[in-house]
Write a protein that holds these residues in place. Structure first.
Motif, PDB file in Angstrom:
ATOM      1  N   ILE A 234       0.833  -1.205   0.000  1.00 31.82           N
ATOM      2  CA  ILE A 234       0.000   0.000   0.000  1.00 31.82           C
ATOM      3  C   ILE A 234       0.870   1.258   0.000  1.00 31.82           C
ATOM      4  N   LEU A 235       1.930   1.244   0.789  1.00 34.87           N
ATOM      5  CA  LEU A 235       2.802   2.418   0.849  1.00 34.87           C
ATOM      6  C   LEU A 235       3.632   2.603  -0.416  1.00 34.87           C
ATOM      7  N   LEU A 236       4.067   1.510  -1.027  1.00 32.98           N
ATOM      8  CA  LEU A 236       4.902   1.624  -2.223  1.00 32.98           C
ATOM      9  C   LEU A 236       4.106   1.906  -3.494  1.00 32.98           C
ATOM     10  N   ILE A 237       2.849   1.470  -3.541  1.00 34.21           N
ATOM     11  CA  ILE A 237       2.024   1.683  -4.730  1.00 34.21           C
ATOM     12  C   ILE A 237       0.947   2.737  -4.472  1.00 34.21           C
ATOM     13  N   GLY A 238       0.255   2.612  -3.353  1.00 32.57           N
ATOM     14  CA  GLY A 238      -0.861   3.509  -3.055  1.00 32.57           C
ATOM     15  C   GLY A 238      -0.448   4.930  -2.759  1.00 32.57           C
TER      16      GLY A 238
ATOM     17  N   GLU B  78      -5.471  24.966  -0.329  1.00 38.01           N
ATOM     18  CA  GLU B  78      -4.669  23.877  -0.900  1.00 38.01           C
ATOM     19  C   GLU B  78      -4.244  22.892   0.187  1.00 38.01           C
ATOM     20  N   LEU B  79      -3.809  23.397   1.323  1.00 36.38           N
ATOM     21  CA  LEU B  79      -3.432  22.536   2.432  1.00 36.38           C
ATOM     22  C   LEU B  79      -4.623  21.725   2.924  1.00 36.38           C
ATOM     23  N   LEU B  80      -5.776  22.347   3.008  1.00 39.79           N
ATOM     24  CA  LEU B  80      -6.990  21.658   3.446  1.00 39.79           C
ATOM     25  C   LEU B  80      -7.364  20.538   2.476  1.00 39.79           C
ATOM     26  N   VAL B  81      -7.230  20.788   1.190  1.00 38.36           N
ATOM     27  CA  VAL B  81      -7.528  19.767   0.179  1.00 38.36           C
ATOM     28  C   VAL B  81      -6.590  18.570   0.339  1.00 38.36           C
ATOM     29  N   TYR B  82      -5.293  18.837   0.539  1.00 40.43           N
ATOM     30  CA  TYR B  82      -4.333  17.742   0.723  1.00 40.43           C
ATOM     31  C   TYR B  82      -4.647  16.940   1.985  1.00 40.43           C
ATOM     32  N   ILE B  83      -5.017  17.596   3.055  1.00 34.84           N
ATOM     33  CA  ILE B  83      -5.338  16.903   4.302  1.00 34.84           C
ATOM     34  C   ILE B  83      -6.573  16.021   4.127  1.00 34.84           C
ATOM     35  N   VAL B  84      -7.613  16.568   3.523  1.00 37.34           N
ATOM     36  CA  VAL B  84      -8.846  15.803   3.317  1.00 37.34           C
ATOM     37  C   VAL B  84      -8.596  14.603   2.409  1.00 37.34           C
ATOM     38  N   LEU B  85      -7.874  14.815   1.326  1.00 36.79           N
ATOM     39  CA  LEU B  85      -7.579  13.705   0.415  1.00 36.79           C
ATOM     40  C   LEU B  85      -6.709  12.649   1.093  1.00 36.79           C
ATOM     41  N   GLY B  86      -5.796  13.071   1.938  1.00 35.78           N
ATOM     42  CA  GLY B  86      -4.952  12.125   2.662  1.00 35.78           C
ATOM     43  C   GLY B  86      -5.743  11.274   3.631  1.00 35.78           C
TER      44      GLY B  86
ATOM     45  N   MET C 154      -8.220   5.900   5.106  1.00 41.10           N
ATOM     46  CA  MET C 154      -9.291   5.316   5.922  1.00 41.10           C
ATOM     47  C   MET C 154      -9.628   3.859   5.569  1.00 41.10           C
ATOM     48  N   PRO C 155      -9.727   3.489   4.317  1.00 38.18           N
ATOM     49  CA  PRO C 155     -10.049   2.082   4.022  1.00 38.18           C
ATOM     50  C   PRO C 155      -8.946   1.098   4.452  1.00 38.18           C
ATOM     51  N   PHE C 156      -7.736   1.589   4.674  1.00 39.10           N
ATOM     52  CA  PHE C 156      -6.613   0.712   4.993  1.00 39.10           C
ATOM     53  C   PHE C 156      -6.206   0.746   6.458  1.00 39.10           C
ATOM     54  N   ARG C 157      -6.998   1.360   7.307  1.00 40.03           N
ATOM     55  CA  ARG C 157      -6.656   1.461   8.729  1.00 40.03           C
ATOM     56  C   ARG C 157      -6.396   0.105   9.358  1.00 40.03           C
ATOM     57  N   PHE C 158      -7.222  -0.880   9.044  1.00 42.65           N
ATOM     58  CA  PHE C 158      -7.070  -2.199   9.661  1.00 42.65           C
ATOM     59  C   PHE C 158      -5.755  -2.860   9.273  1.00 42.65           C
ATOM     60  N   VAL C 159      -5.219  -2.529   8.105  1.00 46.60           N
ATOM     61  CA  VAL C 159      -3.959  -3.128   7.667  1.00 46.60           C
ATOM     62  C   VAL C 159      -2.791  -2.570   8.484  1.00 46.60           C
TER      63      VAL C 159
END
Length: 76
Positions: free
Chosen positions: A19-23, A46-54, A59-64
């Protein structure tokens, strides 16, 4: 300590690396593309957009990622 995902500690470590190397690079390209679509907004927006997108990306990968940095406590 078994997690709800059903993945073993070893599998979670491997998936987190994938996930870190591809995602992460894909997220960076997508985030920059979205910011460019809105014609370089003010720095705060712009900073707010980056934070929200991050946050949306991870979120879908939290369990990993949960517990991957700790020592292996799964019984083999």
């Amino acid at each position: 300590m078994a997690d709800k995902s059903g993945l073993s500690y070893k599998a979670r470590r491997r998936w987190s690396l994938v996930i870190l190397l591809i995602g992460l690079p894909l997220y960076i390209v997508a985030a920059v593309t979205v910011v460019n679509w809105i014609d370089r907004p003010p720095l705060v927006v712009e900073l707010l957009v980056y934070i929200v997108l991050g946050l949306l990306w991870i979120m879908p990968f939290r369990f990993v990622f949960r517990g991957v940095g700790k020592e292996n406590d799964d019984p083999e």
